[in-house]
Design a protein around this motif. Sequence first.
Motif, PDB file in Angstrom:
ATOM      1  N   THR A 147       0.943  -1.134  -0.004  1.00 22.34           N
ATOM      2  CA  THR A 147       0.171   0.125   0.082  1.00 22.34           C
ATOM      3  C   THR A 147       1.070   1.082  -0.008  1.00 22.34           C
ATOM      4  O   THR A 147       0.468   2.112  -0.742  1.00 22.34           O
ATOM      5  N   ASP A 150       2.594   1.608  -3.536  1.00 20.01           N
ATOM      6  CA  ASP A 150       1.367   2.186  -4.689  1.00 20.01           C
ATOM      7  C   ASP A 150       1.061   3.412  -4.386  1.00 20.01           C
ATOM      8  O   ASP A 150       0.869   4.176  -5.448  1.00 20.01           O
ATOM      9  N   SER A 151       1.085   3.908  -3.158  1.00 24.85           N
ATOM     10  CA  SER A 151       0.547   5.331  -2.955  1.00 24.85           C
ATOM     11  C   SER A 151       1.954   6.387  -2.734  1.00 24.85           C
ATOM     12  O   SER A 151       1.701   7.542  -2.566  1.00 24.85           O
ATOM     13  N   ALA A 153       3.972   6.585  -0.616  1.00 18.71           N
ATOM     14  CA  ALA A 153       3.843   7.119   0.843  1.00 18.71           C
ATOM     15  C   ALA A 153       4.966   7.311   1.505  1.00 18.71           C
ATOM     16  O   ALA A 153       6.245   6.906   0.880  1.00 18.71           O
TER      17      ALA A 153
END
Length: 256
Positions: A147, A150-151, A153
């Motif tokens: 996650t 993918d973002s 972050a």
Amino acid sequence: MLKNNIKYVAGMLLATVFLSACGSSENDVASSSGTTVSGAIDTSVSDADASETTEESQKIVSDLDAEDSVSEDADKDSNDTLVIYFSANNLNDVDAVSSATPMVGEESAVEWMANIIHDEVGGNLVQIVPSEDYPLEYDATADLAKTEADSEARPAFNNLGIDPTSYSRVFIGYPIWWYRMPMIMETFFDTYDFDGVTIIPFNTHLGSRNGGTYDMIRDREPGATVLEGIPISGSDVGKDSSKEDIIKWLNGLDLD
């Protein structure tokens, strides 16, 4: 602190000589700091002995000053090297997808590498600790890492307690997650400008070697000199042969 102790020792020696030359007998001699030192004072010290003792005390001070200077230089040289690493300390073994950090006894794999490097090169050893803990369960960590990747972050990390850019050479370690550096390492390189610093990367993996991350570091830190790092497979972590490979790699680096 050491220099103050040197001055105190020298002062005590000179005070002993002075009192002895004046014919003092057993006394409690009060130091300049107020500490009382009890002991017999030899009243048979001649002027020649007093002069010799004074010269000896001066030599002691000189020798200790020189030793202190060497110690400070050694500390300076030692503190010019930093070994810093990130590991989520996952409890389960790695797989080919996320390469989450395996454990070697009480150490994570990256920590195991970092400790070997630190033992060989000295300097300071610091861990990059995330502000929010990663899950201990493998699947949960893998999902969170995906996650984050993918973002794009930028997970936060705790205050390091040091400025990593103040060192001349910095060993930087991490696992490969989803074929790249963990996103917290992106936060790290966003935070610090390593212009003029020599960076030496190291990492764990399970099949993807360094995953192109050494070139990524070069892209993110164009003002730094990034040496060729060493990737160690998670399945080889903890082996004597891997330790030998790390030491051989270190010996082959131009760190002067």
